[in-house]
Write a protein that holds these residues in place. Structure first.
Motif, PDB file in Angstrom:
ATOM      1  N   ARG A  33      14.619  -3.775  12.945  1.00  0.00           N
ATOM      2  CA  ARG A  33      14.507  -2.328  13.158  1.00  0.00           C
ATOM      3  C   ARG A  33      13.066  -1.842  12.997  1.00  0.00           C
ATOM      4  O   ARG A  33      12.269  -2.424  12.285  1.00  0.00           O
ATOM      5  N   SER A  34      12.774  -0.756  13.678  1.00  0.00           N
ATOM      6  CA  SER A  34      11.412  -0.259  13.877  1.00  0.00           C
ATOM      7  C   SER A  34      10.640   0.036  12.609  1.00  0.00           C
ATOM      8  O   SER A  34      11.134   0.703  11.695  1.00  0.00           O
ATOM      9  N   SER A  35       9.397  -0.447  12.596  1.00  0.00           N
ATOM     10  CA  SER A  35       8.444  -0.166  11.534  1.00  0.00           C
ATOM     11  C   SER A  35       7.108  -0.782  11.904  1.00  0.00           C
ATOM     12  O   SER A  35       7.056  -1.741  12.672  1.00  0.00           O
ATOM     13  N   CYS A  36       6.030  -0.235  11.348  1.00  0.00           N
ATOM     14  CA  CYS A  36       4.723  -0.867  11.517  1.00  0.00           C
ATOM     15  C   CYS A  36       3.809  -0.459  10.366  1.00  0.00           C
ATOM     16  O   CYS A  36       4.051   0.544   9.689  1.00  0.00           O
ATOM     17  N   ILE A  37       2.789  -1.264  10.143  1.00  0.00           N
ATOM     18  CA  ILE A  37       1.762  -0.960   9.141  1.00  0.00           C
ATOM     19  C   ILE A  37       0.427  -0.909   9.868  1.00  0.00           C
ATOM     20  O   ILE A  37       0.120  -1.786  10.678  1.00  0.00           O
ATOM     21  N   ILE A  38      -0.347   0.122   9.579  1.00  0.00           N
ATOM     22  CA  ILE A  38      -1.649   0.325  10.201  1.00  0.00           C
ATOM     23  C   ILE A  38      -2.716   0.262   9.115  1.00  0.00           C
ATOM     24  O   ILE A  38      -2.653   1.001   8.125  1.00  0.00           O
ATOM     25  N   ASP A  39      -3.693  -0.631   9.308  1.00  0.00           N
ATOM     26  CA  ASP A  39      -4.816  -0.772   8.380  1.00  0.00           C
ATOM     27  C   ASP A  39      -4.364  -0.970   6.934  1.00  0.00           C
ATOM     28  O   ASP A  39      -5.051  -0.534   6.000  1.00  0.00           O
ATOM     29  N   ASP A  45       7.732   4.420   9.151  1.00  0.00           N
ATOM     30  CA  ASP A  45       9.148   4.144   8.919  1.00  0.00           C
ATOM     31  C   ASP A  45       9.354   3.067   7.845  1.00  0.00           C
ATOM     32  O   ASP A  45       8.486   2.235   7.603  1.00  0.00           O
ATOM     33  N   PHE A  46      10.499   3.152   7.201  1.00  0.00           N
ATOM     34  CA  PHE A  46      10.864   2.263   6.101  1.00  0.00           C
ATOM     35  C   PHE A  46      12.337   1.871   6.285  1.00  0.00           C
ATOM     36  O   PHE A  46      13.226   2.414   5.647  1.00  0.00           O
ATOM     37  N   PRO A  47      12.597   0.926   7.230  1.00  0.00           N
ATOM     38  CA  PRO A  47      13.973   0.568   7.555  1.00  0.00           C
ATOM     39  C   PRO A  47      14.577  -0.399   6.531  1.00  0.00           C
ATOM     40  O   PRO A  47      13.868  -0.936   5.680  1.00  0.00           O
ATOM     41  N   PRO A  48      15.882  -0.663   6.647  1.00  0.00           N
ATOM     42  CA  PRO A  48      16.504  -1.620   5.745  1.00  0.00           C
ATOM     43  C   PRO A  48      16.004  -3.049   5.948  1.00  0.00           C
ATOM     44  O   PRO A  48      16.276  -3.912   5.122  1.00  0.00           O
ATOM     45  N   THR A  50      12.850  -3.851   5.821  1.00  0.00           N
ATOM     46  CA  THR A  50      11.517  -3.914   5.223  1.00  0.00           C
ATOM     47  C   THR A  50      11.326  -5.165   4.370  1.00  0.00           C
ATOM     48  O   THR A  50      10.275  -5.810   4.432  1.00  0.00           O
ATOM     49  N   TYR A  51      12.316  -5.523   3.583  1.00  0.00           N
ATOM     50  CA  TYR A  51      12.203  -6.731   2.749  1.00  0.00           C
ATOM     51  C   TYR A  51      11.909  -7.961   3.611  1.00  0.00           C
ATOM     52  O   TYR A  51      11.021  -8.754   3.316  1.00  0.00           O
ATOM     53  N   MET A  52      12.635  -8.096   4.716  1.00  0.00           N
ATOM     54  CA  MET A  52      12.406  -9.217   5.622  1.00  0.00           C
ATOM     55  C   MET A  52      11.031  -9.134   6.275  1.00  0.00           C
ATOM     56  O   MET A  52      10.348 -10.143   6.433  1.00  0.00           O
ATOM     57  N   HIS A  53      10.593  -7.924   6.617  1.00  0.00           N
ATOM     58  CA  HIS A  53       9.258  -7.756   7.201  1.00  0.00           C
ATOM     59  C   HIS A  53       8.180  -8.237   6.234  1.00  0.00           C
ATOM     60  O   HIS A  53       7.227  -8.903   6.633  1.00  0.00           O
ATOM     61  N   VAL A  54       8.324  -7.876   4.962  1.00  0.00           N
ATOM     62  CA  VAL A  54       7.348  -8.280   3.943  1.00  0.00           C
ATOM     63  C   VAL A  54       7.293  -9.800   3.832  1.00  0.00           C
ATOM     64  O   VAL A  54       6.221 -10.400   3.829  1.00  0.00           O
ATOM     65  N   LEU A  55       8.453 -10.439   3.744  1.00  0.00           N
ATOM     66  CA  LEU A  55       8.498 -11.892   3.606  1.00  0.00           C
ATOM     67  C   LEU A  55       7.971 -12.606   4.842  1.00  0.00           C
ATOM     68  O   LEU A  55       7.176 -13.545   4.739  1.00  0.00           O
ATOM     69  N   ASN A  56       8.411 -12.170   6.015  1.00  0.00           N
ATOM     70  CA  ASN A  56       8.018 -12.851   7.255  1.00  0.00           C
ATOM     71  C   ASN A  56       6.554 -12.657   7.629  1.00  0.00           C
ATOM     72  O   ASN A  56       5.986 -13.480   8.343  1.00  0.00           O
ATOM     73  N   ASN A  57       5.951 -11.558   7.164  1.00  0.00           N
ATOM     74  CA  ASN A  57       4.578 -11.243   7.571  1.00  0.00           C
ATOM     75  C   ASN A  57       3.568 -11.368   6.435  1.00  0.00           C
ATOM     76  O   ASN A  57       2.400 -11.030   6.615  1.00  0.00           O
ATOM     77  N   GLY A  58       3.988 -11.824   5.268  1.00  0.00           N
ATOM     78  CA  GLY A  58       3.074 -11.994   4.137  1.00  0.00           C
ATOM     79  C   GLY A  58       2.409 -10.695   3.719  1.00  0.00           C
ATOM     80  O   GLY A  58       1.214 -10.665   3.456  1.00  0.00           O
ATOM     81  N   LEU A  59       3.167  -9.620   3.653  1.00  0.00           N
ATOM     82  CA  LEU A  59       2.614  -8.304   3.359  1.00  0.00           C
ATOM     83  C   LEU A  59       2.688  -7.954   1.883  1.00  0.00           C
ATOM     84  O   LEU A  59       3.513  -8.485   1.151  1.00  0.00           O
ATOM     85  N   SER A  60       1.829  -7.045   1.462  1.00  0.00           N
ATOM     86  CA  SER A  60       1.916  -6.437   0.144  1.00  0.00           C
ATOM     87  C   SER A  60       2.053  -4.937   0.344  1.00  0.00           C
ATOM     88  O   SER A  60       1.111  -4.276   0.786  1.00  0.00           O
ATOM     89  N   LEU A  61       3.212  -4.412   0.025  1.00  0.00           N
ATOM     90  CA  LEU A  61       3.419  -2.971   0.195  1.00  0.00           C
ATOM     91  C   LEU A  61       2.653  -2.148  -0.830  1.00  0.00           C
ATOM     92  O   LEU A  61       2.536  -0.934  -0.680  1.00  0.00           O
ATOM     93  N   ASN A  62       2.110  -2.770  -1.862  1.00  0.00           N
ATOM     94  CA  ASN A  62       1.330  -2.033  -2.855  1.00  0.00           C
ATOM     95  C   ASN A  62       0.041  -1.468  -2.267  1.00  0.00           C
ATOM     96  O   ASN A  62      -0.552  -0.562  -2.838  1.00  0.00           O
ATOM     97  N   LYS A  63      -0.379  -1.980  -1.134  1.00  0.00           N
ATOM     98  CA  LYS A  63      -1.576  -1.463  -0.471  1.00  0.00           C
ATOM     99  C   LYS A  63      -1.278  -0.206   0.350  1.00  0.00           C
ATOM    100  O   LYS A  63      -2.186   0.508   0.743  1.00  0.00           O
ATOM    101  N   VAL A  64      -0.006   0.053   0.639  1.00  0.00           N
ATOM    102  CA  VAL A  64       0.370   1.215   1.440  1.00  0.00           C
ATOM    103  C   VAL A  64       0.175   2.486   0.620  1.00  0.00           C
ATOM    104  O   VAL A  64       0.664   2.610  -0.494  1.00  0.00           O
ATOM    105  N   GLU A  65      -0.580   3.422   1.175  1.00  0.00           N
ATOM    106  CA  GLU A  65      -0.860   4.701   0.512  1.00  0.00           C
ATOM    107  C   GLU A  65      -0.066   5.855   1.116  1.00  0.00           C
ATOM    108  O   GLU A  65       0.174   6.859   0.465  1.00  0.00           O
TER     109      GLU A  65
END
Length: 92
Positions: A33-39, A45-48, A50-65
């Motif tokens: 489901r739709s979501s993206c991170i810019i810079d 958007d924050f879909p259900p 999101t957990y899979m997006h973080v794992l699959n893309n090696g993301l850290s949501l703590n950087k999101v402001e």
């Protein structure tokens, strides 16, 4: 990170030939489901998923402001997971 409609692709309970084929092929045929991170600091958007997006893309949501929600449907905004940002679930 995700580009599918509210049910994702293939749809959770669907057994049509297209959903079956997407499951068999996997990879780019699976759309969350739709979501993206810019810079790293803007999240749209924050879909259900999101957990899979973080794992699959090696993301850290703590950087999101900033979190930009396009509309309040559950496939774009799933606030239950935002509760995971506080104790005892997250140690920041």
């Amino acid at each position: 990170m995700g580009t599918a409609a509210g049910e994702g692709w293939p749809a959770l309970f669907c057994e049509c030939e297209y959903c079956v084929r997407a499951r068999e092929k996997g990879g780019e045929n699976i759309r969350t489901r739709s979501s993206c991170i810019i810079d790293e600091k803007y999240m749209v958007d924050f879909p259900p998923d999101t957990y899979m997006h973080v794992l699959n893309n090696g993301l850290s949501l703590n950087k999101v402001e900033h979190l930009i929600i396009t509309h309040s449907h559950e496939d774009h905004f799933y606030p239950e997971d935002i509760h995971m940002r506080k104790e005892p679930y997250a140690h920041i």
